[in-house]
Design a protein around this motif. Structure first.
Motif, short mmCIF file in Angstrom:
data_model
loop_
_atom_site.label_atom_id
_atom_site.label_comp_id
_atom_site.label_asym_id
_atom_site.label_seq_id
_atom_site.Cartn_x
_atom_site.Cartn_y
_atom_site.Cartn_z
N ALA A 52 0.77 -1.27 0.05
CA ALA A 52 0.03 0.18 -0.13
C ALA A 52 0.84 1.30 -0.02
N GLN A 53 1.93 1.36 1.00
CA GLN A 53 2.60 2.49 0.92
C GLN A 53 3.40 2.71 -0.35
N LYS A 54 3.93 1.72 -1.01
CA LYS A 54 4.56 1.70 -2.42
C LYS A 54 3.65 2.08 -3.69
N HIS A 55 2.49 1.42 -3.50
CA HIS A 55 1.46 1.49 -4.93
C HIS A 55 0.32 1.85 -4.55
N TYR A 56 -0.22 2.66 -3.66
CA TYR A 56 -1.53 3.13 -3.25
C TYR A 56 -2.27 3.46 -4.37
N ALA A 57 -1.26 4.42 -5.41
CA ALA A 57 -1.97 5.18 -6.41
C ALA A 57 -2.14 4.51 -7.65
N ASN A 58 -1.61 3.29 -7.61
CA ASN A 58 -1.90 2.28 -8.69
C ASN A 58 -2.83 1.36 -8.61
N PRO A 59 -3.75 1.65 -9.77
CA PRO A 59 -5.13 0.72 -9.61
C PRO A 59 -4.78 -0.69 -9.78
N VAL A 60 -3.64 -1.32 -10.24
CA VAL A 60 -3.64 -2.45 -10.22
C VAL A 60 -3.43 -3.07 -8.86
N PHE A 61 -2.95 -2.36 -7.82
CA PHE A 61 -2.75 -2.92 -6.37
C PHE A 61 -4.09 -2.50 -5.52
N ALA A 62 -5.12 -2.01 -5.95
CA ALA A 62 -6.27 -1.74 -5.26
C ALA A 62 -6.86 -2.77 -4.50
N GLY A 63 -6.67 -4.13 -5.25
CA GLY A 63 -7.37 -5.36 -4.37
C GLY A 63 -6.36 -5.51 -3.10
N GLN A 64 -5.21 -5.37 -3.39
CA GLN A 64 -4.19 -5.65 -2.00
C GLN A 64 -4.38 -4.56 -1.00
N VAL A 65 -4.65 -3.40 -1.49
CA VAL A 65 -4.73 -2.27 -0.44
C VAL A 65 -6.21 -2.62 0.14
N LYS A 66 -7.25 -2.91 -0.43
CA LYS A 66 -8.58 -3.06 0.34
C LYS A 66 -8.41 -4.17 1.31
N TRP A 67 -7.68 -5.29 1.09
CA TRP A 67 -7.85 -6.21 2.24
C TRP A 67 -7.15 -5.52 3.58
N LEU A 68 -6.42 -4.38 3.64
CA LEU A 68 -6.29 -3.84 4.83
C LEU A 68 -7.54 -3.30 5.31
N PHE A 69 -8.30 -2.74 4.71
CA PHE A 69 -9.79 -2.25 5.07
C PHE A 69 -10.74 -3.38 5.54
N VAL A 70 -10.47 -4.62 4.72
CA VAL A 70 -11.38 -5.80 5.30
C VAL A 70 -10.80 -6.14 6.50
N ILE A 71 -9.56 -6.39 6.52
CA ILE A 71 -9.04 -6.74 8.06
C ILE A 71 -9.55 -5.80 9.04
N LYS A 72 -9.18 -4.73 8.99
CA LYS A 72 -9.68 -3.82 9.92
C LYS A 72 -10.98 -3.58 10.35
N GLU A 73 -11.88 -3.95 9.22
CA GLU A 73 -13.32 -4.01 9.58
C GLU A 73 -13.67 -5.18 10.32
N ALA A 74 -13.04 -6.23 10.00
CA ALA A 74 -13.21 -7.74 10.64
C ALA A 74 -12.66 -7.62 11.99
N LEU A 75 -11.76 -7.10 12.51
CA LEU A 75 -11.20 -6.87 13.85
C LEU A 75 -12.01 -6.04 14.66
N GLU A 76 -12.60 -4.92 14.15
CA GLU A 76 -13.43 -3.87 14.65
C GLU A 76 -14.89 -4.68 15.12
N ASN A 77 -15.38 -5.62 14.17
CA ASN A 77 -16.60 -6.13 14.08
C ASN A 77 -16.49 -7.79 14.05
N PRO A 78 -15.89 -8.33 15.20
CA PRO A 78 -15.92 -9.82 15.00
C PRO A 78 -17.35 -10.70 14.83
N GLN A 79 -17.27 -11.49 14.16
CA GLN A 79 -18.64 -12.36 14.22
C GLN A 79 -18.72 -13.32 15.30
N VAL A 80 -19.70 -13.31 15.90
CA VAL A 80 -19.68 -14.23 17.04
C VAL A 80 -20.48 -15.36 16.68
#
Length: 80
Positions: A52-80
């Motif tokens: 993300a730090q190196k390639h955030y502006a490159n749309p080719v890497f958008a999927g990898q960057v999105k995983w950070l937000f998915v992980i954050k959301e999963a940690l904030e809202n764990p499924q019981v």
């Protein structure tokens, strides 16, 4: 669910990095999600942050960057 975009900003990356740094002591060793599993979550986060730090502006890497937000959301809202 975390919003997908092809245009992450330097501010987006700085904010997600700060969040993971602030919650580093709460990061579990593994994480199971419907789409994937992370067997070494801290290493995965580190790798994704590096991408993300190196390639955030490159749309080719958008999927990898999105995983950070998915992980954050999963940690904030764990499924019981």
């Amino acid at each position: 669910m975390a919003k997908f975009t092809l245009n992450y900003t330097a501010e987006d990356i700085a904010n997600i990095r700060k969040w993971f740094e602030a919650h580093s002591d709460e990061i579990p060793a593994t994480l199971e999600l419907p789409a994937t599993s992370f067997k070494d979550l801290p290493a995965a986060i580190e790798g994704l942050l590096s991408i993300a730090q190196k390639h955030y502006a490159n749309p080719v890497f958008a999927g990898q960057v999105k995983w950070l937000f998915v992980i954050k959301e999963a940690l904030e809202n764990p499924q019981v």
